[in-house]
Design a protein around this motif. Structure first.
Motif, PDB file in Angstrom:
ATOM      1  N   ALA A  50      49.943 -17.097 -65.223  1.00 21.53           N
ATOM      2  CA  ALA A  50      51.022 -16.346 -65.882  1.00 21.53           C
ATOM      3  C   ALA A  50      52.274 -17.208 -66.021  1.00 21.53           C
ATOM      4  O   ALA A  50      52.960 -17.163 -67.053  1.00 21.53           O
ATOM      5  CB  ALA A  50      51.331 -15.080 -65.087  1.00 21.53           C
ATOM      6  N   GLY A  51      52.571 -18.007 -65.011  1.00 15.91           N
ATOM      7  CA  GLY A  51      53.743 -18.869 -65.062  1.00 15.91           C
ATOM      8  C   GLY A  51      53.633 -19.953 -66.115  1.00 15.91           C
ATOM      9  O   GLY A  51      54.616 -20.260 -66.813  1.00 15.91           O
ATOM     10  N   VAL A  52      52.460 -20.547 -66.268  1.00 13.19           N
ATOM     11  CA  VAL A  52      52.260 -21.579 -67.287  1.00 13.19           C
ATOM     12  C   VAL A  52      52.400 -20.973 -68.686  1.00 13.19           C
ATOM     13  O   VAL A  52      53.053 -21.556 -69.569  1.00 13.19           O
ATOM     14  CB  VAL A  52      50.881 -22.252 -67.120  1.00 13.19           C
ATOM     15  CG1 VAL A  52      50.581 -23.162 -68.316  1.00 13.19           C
ATOM     16  CG2 VAL A  52      50.834 -23.053 -65.827  1.00 13.19           C
ATOM     17  N   LEU A  53      51.814 -19.818 -68.903  1.00 13.58           N
ATOM     18  CA  LEU A  53      51.942 -19.156 -70.210  1.00 13.58           C
ATOM     19  C   LEU A  53      53.404 -18.831 -70.500  1.00 13.58           C
ATOM     20  O   LEU A  53      53.876 -18.995 -71.626  1.00 13.58           O
ATOM     21  CB  LEU A  53      51.097 -17.877 -70.234  1.00 13.58           C
ATOM     22  CG  LEU A  53      49.588 -18.060 -70.100  1.00 13.58           C
ATOM     23  CD1 LEU A  53      48.901 -16.704 -70.028  1.00 13.58           C
ATOM     24  CD2 LEU A  53      49.018 -18.880 -71.253  1.00 13.58           C
ATOM     25  N   ARG A  54      54.116 -18.386 -69.482  1.00 15.34           N
ATOM     26  CA  ARG A  54      55.534 -18.060 -69.632  1.00 15.34           C
ATOM     27  C   ARG A  54      56.332 -19.319 -69.986  1.00 15.34           C
ATOM     28  O   ARG A  54      57.194 -19.296 -70.879  1.00 15.34           O
ATOM     29  CB  ARG A  54      56.021 -17.457 -68.320  1.00 15.34           C
ATOM     30  CG  ARG A  54      57.316 -16.676 -68.385  1.00 15.34           C
ATOM     31  CD  ARG A  54      57.523 -15.951 -67.049  1.00 15.34           C
ATOM     32  NE  ARG A  54      56.487 -14.946 -66.837  1.00 15.34           N
ATOM     33  CZ  ARG A  54      55.753 -14.847 -65.721  1.00 15.34           C
ATOM     34  NH1 ARG A  54      55.925 -15.699 -64.721  1.00 15.34           N
ATOM     35  NH2 ARG A  54      54.849 -13.904 -65.618  1.00 15.34           N
ATOM     36  N   LYS A  55      56.052 -20.403 -69.301  1.00 11.81           N
ATOM     37  CA  LYS A  55      56.754 -21.672 -69.538  1.00 11.81           C
ATOM     38  C   LYS A  55      56.587 -22.141 -70.975  1.00 11.81           C
ATOM     39  O   LYS A  55      57.525 -22.655 -71.591  1.00 11.81           O
ATOM     40  CB  LYS A  55      56.232 -22.729 -68.566  1.00 11.81           C
ATOM     41  CG  LYS A  55      56.792 -24.120 -68.783  1.00 11.81           C
ATOM     42  CD  LYS A  55      56.164 -25.109 -67.792  1.00 11.81           C
ATOM     43  CE  LYS A  55      56.614 -26.530 -68.076  1.00 11.81           C
ATOM     44  NZ  LYS A  55      55.977 -27.498 -67.140  1.00 11.81           N
ATOM     45  N   HIS A  56      55.388 -21.958 -71.532  1.00 12.62           N
ATOM     46  CA  HIS A  56      55.101 -22.437 -72.884  1.00 12.62           C
ATOM     47  C   HIS A  56      55.268 -21.350 -73.950  1.00 12.62           C
ATOM     48  O   HIS A  56      54.965 -21.590 -75.115  1.00 12.62           O
ATOM     49  CB  HIS A  56      53.681 -22.999 -72.933  1.00 12.62           C
ATOM     50  CG  HIS A  56      53.531 -24.304 -72.207  1.00 12.62           C
ATOM     51  ND1 HIS A  56      53.658 -25.534 -72.833  1.00 12.62           N
ATOM     52  CD2 HIS A  56      53.305 -24.576 -70.896  1.00 12.62           C
ATOM     53  CE1 HIS A  56      53.505 -26.493 -71.939  1.00 12.62           C
ATOM     54  NE2 HIS A  56      53.276 -25.944 -70.763  1.00 12.62           N
ATOM     55  N   ALA A  57      55.757 -20.166 -73.536  1.00  8.53           N
ATOM     56  CA  ALA A  57      55.974 -19.051 -74.464  1.00  8.53           C
ATOM     57  C   ALA A  57      54.705 -18.714 -75.246  1.00  8.53           C
ATOM     58  O   ALA A  57      54.734 -18.513 -76.461  1.00  8.53           O
ATOM     59  CB  ALA A  57      57.135 -19.353 -75.414  1.00  8.53           C
ATOM     60  N   ILE A  58      53.582 -18.672 -74.536  1.00 15.31           N
ATOM     61  CA  ILE A  58      52.280 -18.384 -75.147  1.00 15.31           C
ATOM     62  C   ILE A  58      51.827 -16.992 -74.721  1.00 15.31           C
ATOM     63  O   ILE A  58      51.927 -16.629 -73.543  1.00 15.31           O
ATOM     64  CB  ILE A  58      51.234 -19.424 -74.714  1.00 15.31           C
ATOM     65  CG1 ILE A  58      51.527 -20.774 -75.376  1.00 15.31           C
ATOM     66  CG2 ILE A  58      49.819 -18.958 -75.051  1.00 15.31           C
ATOM     67  CD1 ILE A  58      50.690 -21.901 -74.847  1.00 15.31           C
ATOM     68  N   ARG A  59      51.330 -16.238 -75.691  1.00 16.98           N
ATOM     69  CA  ARG A  59      50.742 -14.934 -75.390  1.00 16.98           C
ATOM     70  C   ARG A  59      49.220 -15.063 -75.420  1.00 16.98           C
ATOM     71  O   ARG A  59      48.666 -15.648 -76.338  1.00 16.98           O
ATOM     72  CB  ARG A  59      51.228 -13.882 -76.385  1.00 16.98           C
ATOM     73  CG  ARG A  59      52.719 -13.574 -76.240  1.00 16.98           C
ATOM     74  CD  ARG A  59      53.176 -12.546 -77.253  1.00 16.98           C
ATOM     75  NE  ARG A  59      54.581 -12.222 -77.067  1.00 16.98           N
ATOM     76  CZ  ARG A  59      55.593 -12.888 -77.621  1.00 16.98           C
ATOM     77  NH1 ARG A  59      55.319 -13.929 -78.404  1.00 16.98           N
ATOM     78  NH2 ARG A  59      56.839 -12.529 -77.408  1.00 16.98           N
ATOM     79  N   ALA A  60      48.586 -14.498 -74.424  1.00 18.77           N
ATOM     80  CA  ALA A  60      47.132 -14.566 -74.290  1.00 18.77           C
ATOM     81  C   ALA A  60      46.561 -13.158 -74.209  1.00 18.77           C
ATOM     82  O   ALA A  60      47.290 -12.168 -74.290  1.00 18.77           O
ATOM     83  CB  ALA A  60      46.766 -15.368 -73.045  1.00 18.77           C
ATOM     84  N   THR A  61      45.247 -13.058 -74.048  1.00 17.16           N
ATOM     85  CA  THR A  61      44.567 -11.775 -73.924  1.00 17.16           C
ATOM     86  C   THR A  61      43.836 -11.726 -72.592  1.00 17.16           C
ATOM     87  O   THR A  61      43.130 -12.684 -72.239  1.00 17.16           O
ATOM     88  CB  THR A  61      43.572 -11.570 -75.082  1.00 17.16           C
ATOM     89  OG1 THR A  61      44.276 -11.724 -76.327  1.00 17.16           O
ATOM     90  CG2 THR A  61      42.955 -10.177 -75.036  1.00 17.16           C
ATOM     91  N   PHE A  62      44.013 -10.635 -71.862  1.00 15.24           N
ATOM     92  CA  PHE A  62      43.431 -10.482 -70.533  1.00 15.24           C
ATOM     93  C   PHE A  62      42.403  -9.356 -70.547  1.00 15.24           C
ATOM     94  O   PHE A  62      42.661  -8.275 -71.080  1.00 15.24           O
ATOM     95  CB  PHE A  62      44.527 -10.167 -69.506  1.00 15.24           C
ATOM     96  CG  PHE A  62      45.513 -11.288 -69.318  1.00 15.24           C
ATOM     97  CD1 PHE A  62      45.362 -12.197 -68.278  1.00 15.24           C
ATOM     98  CD2 PHE A  62      46.587 -11.447 -70.186  1.00 15.24           C
ATOM     99  CE1 PHE A  62      46.265 -13.241 -68.107  1.00 15.24           C
ATOM    100  CE2 PHE A  62      47.497 -12.487 -70.020  1.00 15.24           C
ATOM    101  CZ  PHE A  62      47.332 -13.384 -68.987  1.00 15.24           C
ATOM    102  N   PHE A  63      41.245  -9.611 -69.921  1.00 13.99           N
ATOM    103  CA  PHE A  63      40.188  -8.607 -69.809  1.00 13.99           C
ATOM    104  C   PHE A  63      40.068  -8.205 -68.340  1.00 13.99           C
ATOM    105  O   PHE A  63      39.814  -9.046 -67.476  1.00 13.99           O
ATOM    106  CB  PHE A  63      38.880  -9.154 -70.367  1.00 13.99           C
ATOM    107  CG  PHE A  63      38.939  -9.337 -71.859  1.00 13.99           C
ATOM    108  CD1 PHE A  63      38.663  -8.270 -72.706  1.00 13.99           C
ATOM    109  CD2 PHE A  63      39.317 -10.550 -72.404  1.00 13.99           C
ATOM    110  CE1 PHE A  63      38.750  -8.426 -74.090  1.00 13.99           C
ATOM    111  CE2 PHE A  63      39.409 -10.715 -73.787  1.00 13.99           C
ATOM    112  CZ  PHE A  63      39.123  -9.646 -74.624  1.00 13.99           C
ATOM    113  N   LEU A  64      40.230  -6.903 -68.083  1.00 19.81           N
ATOM    114  CA  LEU A  64      40.443  -6.425 -66.729  1.00 19.81           C
ATOM    115  C   LEU A  64      39.255  -5.636 -66.176  1.00 19.81           C
ATOM    116  O   LEU A  64      38.720  -4.740 -66.836  1.00 19.81           O
ATOM    117  CB  LEU A  64      41.667  -5.503 -66.689  1.00 19.81           C
ATOM    118  CG  LEU A  64      43.052  -6.143 -66.684  1.00 19.81           C
ATOM    119  CD1 LEU A  64      43.276  -7.085 -67.861  1.00 19.81           C
ATOM    120  CD2 LEU A  64      44.120  -5.057 -66.692  1.00 19.81           C
TER     121      LEU A  64
END
Length: 258
Positions: A50-64
């Motif tokens: 989550a921190g890496v995605l936040r740092k790079h301003a990237i949105r991803a998809t999570f399957f729970l």
């Protein structure tokens, strides 16, 4: 008058520079799009990812799914609500991974199927489900996610192991869920033994082979892998793909799922 002309010229130059920067950052400037997706797992790498995605301003998809975590709790327990709430607020997308991480085994007649939950009260047992029961399993994830975050899942699901069948897909379709697999090049390899598939090998394979439109899959932590994938590979993968001109988006933005 001369000072005024200089001021106007300076303002126009600033505006042009701003527009150029915005154009460079816009999706139109991308040479392709990669869709990062993450399934729940041991959750050992959840905060790091989550921190890496936040740092790079990237949105991803999570399957729970409601999986056992390294904290000793479960990934859809109230203790994980702050984590999921923050990801939801940051604009990520979310789909079901079946509540008890239920593996499909084989199809039967009349739309029924044999399944095997990994977790929950029926863990390890082979069960016979009909389409309604499979739908209920997906809806259970949605209901719990809504309790934790105040929002519902996107109409997406990923079968554990990616194992689907005509009956599974028909059951999910009947209650509004589309299955999301991954590209061959999008298999992170984070489930494989690190002794046989070291992180450097997995990173090179992904950077060499991912192409426009590919869906990439990894987990929020794998119990069995001795050298975790994410700390070594996630940021170098993102940076390497960005250097190639790729941008990132969520599955609801994928042409196949719009």
């Amino acid at each position: 008058m001369r000072a005024r002309r200089r001021a106007v010229a300076c303002a126009l130059l600033t505006l042009a520079s701003t527009n150029a920067a915005l154009a460079a950052a816009s999706p139109a400037a991308c040479h392709g799009t990669i869709y990062l997706t993450f399934d729940t797992g041991s959750q050992s790498q959840a905060e790091f990812i989550a921190g890496v995605l936040r740092k790079h301003a990237i949105r991803a998809t999570f399957f729970l799914a409601n999986e056992k975590t390294v904290r000793g709790d479960w990934s859809l327990d109230p203790s994980w609500a702050p984590f999921w709430k923050r990801l939801a607020a940051e604009g990520h997308a979310f789909g079901a991974h079946t509540f008890d991480h239920v593996y499909w085994q084989r199809d039967l007649a009349d739309g029924k199927m044999v399944v095997k939950p990994q977790f929950g009260a029926q863990a390890g047992r082979k069960l016979t489900w009909d389409a309604r029961q499979y739908c209920d399993e997906l809806k259970l994830v949605d209901a719990r996610f809504a309790e934790l975050t105040g929002r519902h899942l996107d109409p997406l699901f990923r079968a554990p192991g990616g194992h689907t069948s005509p009956n599974v897909l028909a059951a999910a379709r009947a209650c509004g869920y589309a299955h999301v697999g991954w590209a061959k090049a999008g298999f992170s390899g984070d489930e494989t033994p690190s002794e046989t598939y070291p992180n450097a090998m997995l990173l090179k394979r992904a950077l060499d082979n991912l192409k426009d439109g590919d869906i990439f899959m990894a987990h929020l932590g794998i119990w069995s892998r001795k050298d975790p994938w994410a700390p070594a590979d996630l940021e170098p993968l993102i940076e390497g793909l960005e250097q190639k001109g790729f941008c990132f988006a969520t599955i609801p933005q994928h042409p196949a799922y719009k």
